[in-house]
Motif scaffolding. Structure first.
Motif, mmCIF file in Angstrom:
data_model
loop_
_atom_site.group_PDB
_atom_site.id
_atom_site.type_symbol
_atom_site.label_atom_id
_atom_site.label_comp_id
_atom_site.label_asym_id
_atom_site.label_seq_id
_atom_site.Cartn_x
_atom_site.Cartn_y
_atom_site.Cartn_z
ATOM 1 N N VAL A 56 0.698 -1.396 0.240
ATOM 2 C CA VAL A 56 0.033 -0.176 0.297
ATOM 3 C C VAL A 56 0.970 1.374 0.157
ATOM 4 C CG1 VAL A 56 -1.495 1.408 1.326
ATOM 5 C CG2 VAL A 56 -1.995 -1.103 1.466
ATOM 6 N N LEU A 57 1.798 0.908 0.617
ATOM 7 C CA LEU A 57 2.845 2.340 0.844
ATOM 8 C C LEU A 57 3.228 2.511 -0.703
ATOM 9 C CD1 LEU A 57 3.796 2.347 4.631
ATOM 10 C CD2 LEU A 57 2.360 4.062 4.015
ATOM 11 N N LEU A 58 3.788 1.271 -0.641
ATOM 12 C CA LEU A 58 4.346 1.659 -1.967
ATOM 13 C C LEU A 58 4.027 2.373 -3.340
ATOM 14 C CD1 LEU A 58 6.543 0.897 -3.925
ATOM 15 C CD2 LEU A 58 5.836 -1.788 -4.300
ATOM 16 N N LEU A 59 2.225 1.847 -3.191
ATOM 17 C CA LEU A 59 1.906 1.867 -4.559
ATOM 18 C C LEU A 59 1.699 3.912 -4.102
ATOM 19 C CD1 LEU A 59 -0.637 -0.809 -4.809
ATOM 20 C CD2 LEU A 59 1.575 -0.133 -6.018
ATOM 21 N N LEU A 60 1.713 3.913 -3.415
ATOM 22 C CA LEU A 60 0.923 5.417 -2.951
ATOM 23 C C LEU A 60 2.034 6.524 -2.773
ATOM 24 C CD1 LEU A 60 -1.059 5.349 0.155
ATOM 25 C CD2 LEU A 60 -1.901 6.036 -1.457
ATOM 26 N N GLY A 61 2.718 6.072 -2.876
ATOM 27 C CA GLY A 61 4.798 6.464 -2.908
ATOM 28 C C GLY A 61 5.001 6.449 -4.429
ATOM 29 N N ARG A 62 4.773 5.571 -4.932
ATOM 30 C CA ARG A 62 4.778 6.105 -6.553
ATOM 31 C C ARG A 62 3.881 6.718 -7.082
ATOM 32 N NH1 ARG A 62 9.230 6.295 -6.711
ATOM 33 N NH2 ARG A 62 9.328 6.417 -5.156
ATOM 34 N N LEU A 63 2.525 7.161 -6.711
ATOM 35 C CA LEU A 63 1.527 8.062 -7.082
ATOM 36 C C LEU A 63 2.189 9.469 -7.075
ATOM 37 C CD1 LEU A 63 -1.246 8.672 -8.208
ATOM 38 C CD2 LEU A 63 -1.897 8.695 -6.116
ATOM 39 N N ALA A 64 2.584 9.410 -5.826
ATOM 40 C CA ALA A 64 3.569 11.227 -5.226
ATOM 41 C C ALA A 64 5.084 10.904 -6.419
ATOM 42 C CB ALA A 64 4.007 10.937 -3.711
ATOM 43 N N ASP A 65 5.250 10.207 -6.225
ATOM 44 C CA ASP A 65 6.724 10.324 -7.220
ATOM 45 C C ASP A 65 5.921 11.057 -8.942
ATOM 46 O OD1 ASP A 65 9.384 9.889 -8.111
ATOM 47 O OD2 ASP A 65 8.810 8.648 -9.185
ATOM 48 N N GLY A 66 5.408 10.494 -9.355
ATOM 49 C CA GLY A 66 4.219 10.798 -10.346
ATOM 50 C C GLY A 66 3.654 12.306 -10.332
ATOM 51 N N LEU A 67 3.090 12.319 -9.591
ATOM 52 C CA LEU A 67 2.380 13.955 -8.955
ATOM 53 C C LEU A 67 3.238 15.276 -8.810
ATOM 54 C CD1 LEU A 67 -0.455 12.743 -5.949
ATOM 55 C CD2 LEU A 67 -0.746 13.499 -9.502
ATOM 56 N N ASP A 68 4.550 15.000 -8.708
ATOM 57 C CA ASP A 68 5.404 15.875 -7.904
ATOM 58 C C ASP A 68 6.154 16.509 -9.509
ATOM 59 O OD1 ASP A 68 7.127 13.697 -9.550
ATOM 60 O OD2 ASP A 68 8.081 13.618 -7.688
ATOM 61 N N GLY A 69 5.890 15.987 -10.728
ATOM 62 C CA GLY A 69 5.847 16.150 -12.011
ATOM 63 C C GLY A 69 5.258 16.681 -12.328
ATOM 64 N N ALA A 70 3.278 16.680 -12.452
ATOM 65 C CA ALA A 70 2.246 16.796 -12.446
ATOM 66 C C ALA A 70 2.750 18.544 -12.042
ATOM 67 C CB ALA A 70 1.816 16.248 -12.625
ATOM 68 N N VAL A 71 3.127 18.644 -10.376
ATOM 69 C CA VAL A 71 2.492 20.036 -10.141
ATOM 70 C C VAL A 71 3.324 20.517 -10.667
ATOM 71 C CG1 VAL A 71 2.684 20.835 -8.186
ATOM 72 C CG2 VAL A 71 1.774 18.440 -8.357
ATOM 73 N N ALA A 72 4.744 20.401 -10.530
ATOM 74 C CA ALA A 72 5.382 21.305 -11.668
ATOM 75 C C ALA A 72 5.006 21.863 -12.719
ATOM 76 C CB ALA A 72 6.996 20.632 -11.291
ATOM 77 N N ARG A 73 5.312 21.094 -13.553
ATOM 78 C CA ARG A 73 4.698 21.514 -14.276
ATOM 79 C C ARG A 73 3.396 22.527 -15.027
ATOM 80 N NH1 ARG A 73 6.051 16.016 -15.940
ATOM 81 N NH2 ARG A 73 3.445 15.083 -15.569
ATOM 82 N N ALA A 74 2.287 21.986 -13.616
ATOM 83 C CA ALA A 74 0.797 23.060 -13.742
ATOM 84 C C ALA A 74 2.008 24.413 -13.249
ATOM 85 C CB ALA A 74 0.536 22.480 -13.095
ATOM 86 N N THR A 75 3.082 24.378 -12.363
ATOM 87 C CA THR A 75 3.601 25.671 -11.373
ATOM 88 C C THR A 75 4.920 26.485 -12.384
ATOM 89 O OG1 THR A 75 4.567 24.590 -10.801
ATOM 90 C CG2 THR A 75 2.325 25.303 -9.633
ATOM 91 N N GLN A 76 5.271 25.556 -12.093
ATOM 92 C CA GLN A 76 7.183 25.784 -12.437
ATOM 93 C C GLN A 76 8.105 24.711 -12.788
ATOM 94 O OE1 GLN A 76 8.690 29.652 -10.681
ATOM 95 N NE2 GLN A 76 10.708 29.655 -12.682
ATOM 96 N N LYS A 77 8.210 24.471 -14.026
ATOM 97 C CA LYS A 77 9.643 23.105 -12.960
ATOM 98 C C LYS A 77 11.320 24.061 -12.753
ATOM 99 C CE LYS A 77 8.903 21.576 -16.999
ATOM 100 N NZ LYS A 77 9.529 21.258 -18.281
ATOM 101 N N THR A 78 11.959 23.683 -11.791
ATOM 102 C CA THR A 78 13.409 24.254 -11.658
ATOM 103 C C THR A 78 14.510 22.792 -11.617
ATOM 104 O OG1 THR A 78 12.767 23.538 -8.698
ATOM 105 C CG2 THR A 78 11.752 25.687 -10.086
ATOM 106 N N ASP A 79 15.273 23.402 -11.193
ATOM 107 C CA ASP A 79 16.473 22.485 -11.616
ATOM 108 C C ASP A 79 16.665 22.299 -10.116
ATOM 109 O OD1 ASP A 79 17.470 22.770 -14.227
ATOM 110 O OD2 ASP A 79 18.596 24.438 -13.932
ATOM 111 N N PHE A 80 16.654 22.261 -9.726
ATOM 112 C CA PHE A 80 16.393 21.528 -8.249
ATOM 113 C C PHE A 80 15.283 20.297 -8.058
ATOM 114 C CE2 PHE A 80 14.909 21.610 -3.473
ATOM 115 C CZ PHE A 80 16.958 20.804 -2.807
ATOM 116 N N GLY A 81 14.149 20.427 -8.203
ATOM 117 C CA GLY A 81 12.922 20.320 -8.248
ATOM 118 C C GLY A 81 13.479 18.750 -9.056
ATOM 119 N N GLY A 82 14.230 19.006 -10.123
ATOM 120 C CA GLY A 82 14.505 17.539 -11.453
ATOM 121 C C GLY A 82 15.617 16.978 -10.199
#
Length: 202
Positions: A56-82
């Motif tokens: 359960v925690l694995l799947l939730l963690g991987r979902l968050a891993d996909g969402l961080d990039g989506a949030v960055a694309r919706a706001t502002q991508k940064t080198d530090f974020g990557g």
């Protein structure tokens, strides 16, 4: 191998959720750290033998891993974020197999060491290629818009997550699965070296 195909299915959904999270005030880096915390908690659950919770925690963690990039694309991508994203990914990818070794060192120790070595080798070829690709101004969005140049291969993120899910479902098969997957990692890394030799001056 499967990331390119999976992106076509997942990205539209993830991008919509990410845009919603951005409107609620969530930051990409914050979600990256939440994903890391969930991933490390998943590894901790493995270490104590709570494999259902680990899944359960694995799947939730991987979902968050996909969402961080989506949030960055919706706001502002940064080198530090990557940078933060890839560092957290590598920490999780190391911690999860190590947790199986902690769970049963006698049974899983050798296979776990082999798997972690293959991850280390594969990660080095991946990051080294990305550095050289940046130097030569190479770009690709075949696996989504990334901060680093992502090369394809026999094993990519999708295959690794499927592998981790299998380990949670079949924990007593860790050793044979680790030997098999580690071998495929070595093949993937070697193929990337051959690609680098073809692409970069030598």
């Amino acid at each position: 191998m499967l990331d390119k195909s999976m992106r076509k299915v997942i990205d539209p959904i993830v991008n919509r959720i990410g845009a919603g999270l951005a409107r609620l005030g969530f930051s990409a880096n914050g979600i990256t750290l939440i994903g890391l915390a969930l991933g490390l908690a998943s590894a901790g659950a493995v270490a104590i033998g709570a494999f259902g919770w680990a899944l359960v925690l694995l799947l939730l963690g991987r979902l968050a891993d996909g969402l961080d990039g989506a949030v960055a694309r919706a706001t502002q991508k940064t080198d530090f974020g990557g940078y933060l994203d890839i560092v957290c990914d590598f920490l999780f990818y190391g911690a999860f197999p190590a947790a199986f070794v902690l769970y049963d060192p006698g049974l899983n120790g050798a296979a776990g060491a082999f798997l972690l070595t293959s991850f280390y080798f594969n990660g080095a070829t991946f990051l080294g290629f990305a550095i050289m690709a940046e130097k030569h101004e190479m770009v690709t969005d075949a696996r989504g818009t990334k901060s680093l140049y992502f090369t394809g291969g026999l094993l990519e993120g999708t295959e690794t997550i499927v592998f981790f899910v299998l380990l949670c479902l079949l924990p007593h098969w860790f050793a044979p699965l680790a030997w098999f997957f580690g071998t495929l990692c070595f093949i993937t890394a070697t193929s990337r070296i051959l690609l680098a030799r073809k692409v970069f001056p030598h």
